[in-house]
Scaffold this motif. Structure first.
Motif, PDB file in Angstrom:
ATOM      1  N   UNK A  49      10.209   7.019   0.314  1.00 60.75           N
ATOM      2  CA  UNK A  49       8.862   6.523   0.557  1.00 60.75           C
ATOM      3  C   UNK A  49       8.065   6.496  -0.740  1.00 60.75           C
ATOM      4  N   UNK A  50       8.648   5.940  -1.771  1.00 60.47           N
ATOM      5  CA  UNK A  50       8.028   5.848  -3.087  1.00 60.47           C
ATOM      6  C   UNK A  50       8.203   4.433  -3.599  1.00 60.47           C
ATOM      7  N   UNK A  51       7.109   3.829  -4.051  1.00 63.81           N
ATOM      8  CA  UNK A  51       7.153   2.461  -4.541  1.00 63.81           C
ATOM      9  C   UNK A  51       6.606   1.494  -3.506  1.00 63.81           C
ATOM     10  N   UNK A  52       6.358   0.296  -3.952  1.00 63.68           N
ATOM     11  CA  UNK A  52       5.826  -0.707  -3.045  1.00 63.68           C
ATOM     12  C   UNK A  52       5.201  -1.862  -3.805  1.00 63.68           C
ATOM     13  N   UNK A  53       4.559  -2.744  -3.064  1.00 69.11           N
ATOM     14  CA  UNK A  53       3.960  -3.928  -3.667  1.00 69.11           C
ATOM     15  C   UNK A  53       2.709  -3.569  -4.472  1.00 69.11           C
ATOM     16  N   UNK A  54       2.499  -4.297  -5.551  1.00 67.77           N
ATOM     17  CA  UNK A  54       1.250  -4.170  -6.304  1.00 67.77           C
ATOM     18  C   UNK A  54       0.896  -5.526  -6.905  1.00 67.77           C
ATOM     19  N   UNK A  55      -0.377  -5.716  -7.155  1.00 64.85           N
ATOM     20  CA  UNK A  55      -0.884  -6.897  -7.859  1.00 64.85           C
ATOM     21  C   UNK A  55      -1.875  -6.401  -8.892  1.00 64.85           C
ATOM     22  N   UNK A  56      -1.530  -6.597 -10.174  1.00 63.06           N
ATOM     23  CA  UNK A  56      -2.314  -6.060 -11.275  1.00 63.06           C
ATOM     24  C   UNK A  56      -2.460  -7.104 -12.373  1.00 63.06           C
ATOM     25  N   UNK A  57      -3.199  -6.761 -13.401  1.00 62.70           N
ATOM     26  CA  UNK A  57      -3.422  -7.679 -14.517  1.00 62.70           C
ATOM     27  C   UNK A  57      -2.717  -7.123 -15.748  1.00 62.70           C
ATOM     28  N   UNK A  58      -1.840  -7.929 -16.337  1.00 67.21           N
ATOM     29  CA  UNK A  58      -1.083  -7.491 -17.501  1.00 67.21           C
ATOM     30  C   UNK A  58      -1.953  -7.501 -18.747  1.00 67.21           C
ATOM     31  N   UNK A  59      -1.453  -6.870 -19.804  1.00 66.06           N
ATOM     32  CA  UNK A  59      -2.202  -6.815 -21.060  1.00 66.06           C
ATOM     33  C   UNK A  59      -2.366  -8.195 -21.686  1.00 66.06           C
ATOM     34  N   UNK A  60      -1.613  -9.155 -21.190  1.00 64.80           N
ATOM     35  CA  UNK A  60      -1.738 -10.540 -21.651  1.00 64.80           C
ATOM     36  C   UNK A  60      -2.868 -11.283 -20.932  1.00 64.80           C
TER      37      UNK A  60
END
Length: 215
Positions: A49-60
């Motif tokens: 039960x570790x990990x999953x979906x994410x939506x983030x902004x990269x350093x680019x």
């Protein structure tokens, strides 16, 4: 102990130990069996039960999700650019572990830094930070809104909290667990490396993962 005078590294180490226990518990819960010991990390013997979906902004400046990294095993660390010692040390250990691999093995892995400080860790700040020479080559820094960071941290069972008590040069610090997560090509949990795990042991685990994957 007077917690207001605790060493800056103490709480991350305690939090990391707790997170390792949670990882073991997650494995036991999902498999009904105690996973076989395989130091230095916690090895997967079922769906954790570790990990999953994410939506983030990269350093680019590009918006990225976990799907953008599908097909490559990920080495994920949660930290922040104002971290005085624990985060730089962990990212250096990650780099040293990858340096133990040959070029082809090293190219398999995607190192990621997910910020726990969205207020200060803008894409621009991360862009400069990930280029630190002693950090892993190809390190991708990820940030986002407070809600996006919280979603990612919850998925990986990461503890973090703002701390004003330890701040000296910085306006504030972030107390957080210090762990390196190994995720497979489908984004599934494989192993977690506690704080200050020797790079040689991390490298051995990465090589074992590639060997088992190819078996």
């Amino acid at each position: 102990m007077n917690w207001s005078n605790r060493p800056a590294w103490l709480l991350p180490v305690i939090a990391s130990a707790v997170c390792v226990i949670i990882a073991i518990a997650a494995l036991v819960y999902t498999t009904g069996q105690r996973p076989a010991a395989a130091p230095p990390g916690v090895r997967e013997s079922g769906q954790a039960l570790i990990g999953g979906d994410f939506e983030l902004v990269a350093h680019t400046g590009e918006t990225m999700t976990n799907a953008d990294f599908a097909g490559r095993p990920m080495l994920i660390y949660f930290g922040f650019t104002y971290c005085p010692d624990v985060c730089p040390m962990s990212l250096q250990l990650m780099a040293q572990a990858l340096a133990e691999l040959d070029e082809a093995e090293r190219a398999e892995f995607q190192p990621l830094l997910i910020s726990l400080d969205p207020e200060r860790d803008t894409p621009e700040a991360l862009a400069s930070y990930v280029e630190t020479p002693v950090f892993p080559d190809g390190l991708v820094g990820l940030t986002g809104s407070a809600e996006q960071i919280q979603t990612a941290a919850r998925a990986y069972r990461v503890y973090y909290a703002r701390s004003d008590a330890d701040a000296s040069m910085a306006e504030y610090l972030i107390d957080h667990s210090s762990l390196i997560y190994l995720m497979d090509r489908q984004g599934r949990f494989v192993e977690v490396f506690p704080h200050a795990t020797a790079p040689e042991r991390i490298a051995q685990s990465l090589q074992r993962f590639l060997q088992e994957e190819g078996a």
